[in-house]
Scaffold this motif. Structure first.
Motif, PDB file in Angstrom:
ATOM      1  N   LYS A  50      47.552 -15.217  22.524  1.00  0.00           N
ATOM      2  CA  LYS A  50      47.154 -13.949  22.386  1.00  0.00           C
ATOM      3  C   LYS A  50      45.617 -13.822  22.796  1.00  0.00           C
ATOM      4  CE  LYS A  50      50.437 -12.421  18.769  1.00  0.00           C
ATOM      5  NZ  LYS A  50      50.195 -12.116  17.246  1.00  0.00           N
ATOM      6  N   SER A  52      43.273 -11.588  22.370  1.00  0.00           N
ATOM      7  CA  SER A  52      42.334 -11.262  21.135  1.00  0.00           C
ATOM      8  C   SER A  52      42.039 -12.225  20.159  1.00  0.00           C
ATOM      9  CB  SER A  52      43.218 -10.012  20.581  1.00  0.00           C
ATOM     10  OG  SER A  52      44.446 -10.475  20.101  1.00  0.00           O
ATOM     11  N   VAL A  53      43.081 -13.191  19.836  1.00  0.00           N
ATOM     12  CA  VAL A  53      43.039 -14.313  19.098  1.00  0.00           C
ATOM     13  C   VAL A  53      42.070 -15.206  19.564  1.00  0.00           C
ATOM     14  CG1 VAL A  53      44.031 -16.372  17.659  1.00  0.00           C
ATOM     15  CG2 VAL A  53      45.087 -14.059  17.916  1.00  0.00           C
ATOM     16  N   LEU A  55      39.906 -15.152  21.951  1.00  0.00           N
ATOM     17  CA  LEU A  55      38.228 -14.460  22.167  1.00  0.00           C
ATOM     18  C   LEU A  55      37.727 -14.385  20.709  1.00  0.00           C
ATOM     19  CD1 LEU A  55      36.305 -12.987  24.002  1.00  0.00           C
ATOM     20  CD2 LEU A  55      37.449 -10.929  23.369  1.00  0.00           C
ATOM     21  N   THR A  56      38.332 -13.986  19.731  1.00  0.00           N
ATOM     22  CA  THR A  56      37.879 -13.915  18.462  1.00  0.00           C
ATOM     23  C   THR A  56      37.450 -15.464  17.875  1.00  0.00           C
ATOM     24  OG1 THR A  56      39.288 -12.125  17.880  1.00  0.00           O
ATOM     25  CG2 THR A  56      38.218 -13.256  15.952  1.00  0.00           C
ATOM     26  N   ASN A 177      48.974 -16.443  15.467  1.00  0.00           N
ATOM     27  CA  ASN A 177      49.672 -16.369  16.976  1.00  0.00           C
ATOM     28  C   ASN A 177      50.510 -17.476  17.182  1.00  0.00           C
ATOM     29  OD1 ASN A 177      47.624 -16.622  19.882  1.00  0.00           O
ATOM     30  ND2 ASN A 177      49.927 -16.601  19.865  1.00  0.00           N
TER      31      ASN A 177
END
Length: 246
Positions: A50, A52-53, A55-56, A177
């Motif tokens: 993912k 988003s994971v 990137l975070t 994830n």
């Protein structure tokens, strides 16, 4: 006392980092009789990553790095607080860290131990247990740090806080994830960033311990999607191979 060439030391570091995975591979058939280790490894990377994971994760660790860089620069009298002076050295340092840590350790610690403990404990408790033993596994580093007395005690304390905290963060993102790439990234960035800064060792580990502890507490409080606790049932057991159990 004769010092080993740096490349020999790096090779030894890589071999020691892979020791937990070597042990797991050797014991695999006893732990999972009838299972395929190739399938086991593939399963750890099977879930779609993912963005988003990732990137975070990168943003959190980059922010921690920048904060530590700022804190060290405020107290440093040298012209540069970055240990790497060329792009080639940066590339070498990046991949040396990758092979001498995350790639060698994560299958054993996260891919196996975390999942097994989560069968009997909450992910949070499993993280604390593994974080403790993961820290103890690094015991030789403590006594090659050059620190003694009270400074050594402080170093060990901050070291353990840092590793248990980052283990909690790893678990939170891994359970979001379910792909081993996530803890590999977190582990790699932790090692890579701390090695880039030319500062007092005790200060560096203290800053990392405090900041990762804050992040860990944050995730414990918000507990996104119950990744650390609160799930009625967590089942990470391997599914039978085709043709088994029929």
């Amino acid at each position: 006392m004769m010092e080993l060439p740096k490349w020999i030391f790096d090779v030894m570091l890589c071999v020691s980092a892979w020791s937990s995975t070597f042990a797991f591979v050797l014991l695999f058939k006893k732990i999972y009789p009838g299972q395929s280790i190739i399938r086991f490894v593939k399963d750890k990377f099977n879930s779609k990553l993912k963005f988003s994971v990732i990137l975070t994760v990168v943003m959190i660790q980059a922010l921690i790095f920048l904060i530590i860089l700022f804190l060290v620069s405020k107290n440093s009298e040298v012209d540069s607080i970055i240990t790497i002076s060329s792009s080639w050295m940066l590339i070498y340092f990046f991949f040396r860290n990758l092979f001498a840590g995350p790639l060698g350790e994560e299958l054993g610690w996260r891919g196996f131990a975390q999942i097994e403990l989560q069968k009997r404990h909450t992910p949070l408790m499993a993280s604390i247990i593994i974080g403790f033993w993961w820290g103890m596994w690094h015991l030789p580093i403590w006594f090659t740090s050059g620190l003694m007395g009270l400074d050594l005690i402080k170093y060990i304390l901050f070291f353990m806080i840092a590793l248990i905290s980052i283990k909690i963060v790893m678990t939170a993102f891994y359970n979001l994830n379910k792909n081993l790439v996530i803890p590999i990234i977190i582990h790699q960035l932790f090692n890579f960033f701390i090695g880039l800064i030319d500062g007092n060792l005790l200060d560096l580990i203290m800053y990392n311990a405090i900041l990762y502890f804050v992040v860990a507490v944050f995730f414990i409080i918000i507990n996104p999607k119950n990744v650390l606790y609160g799930q009625k049932e967590t089942n990470f057991r391997l599914q039978p191979l085709k043709g088994q159990g029929d």
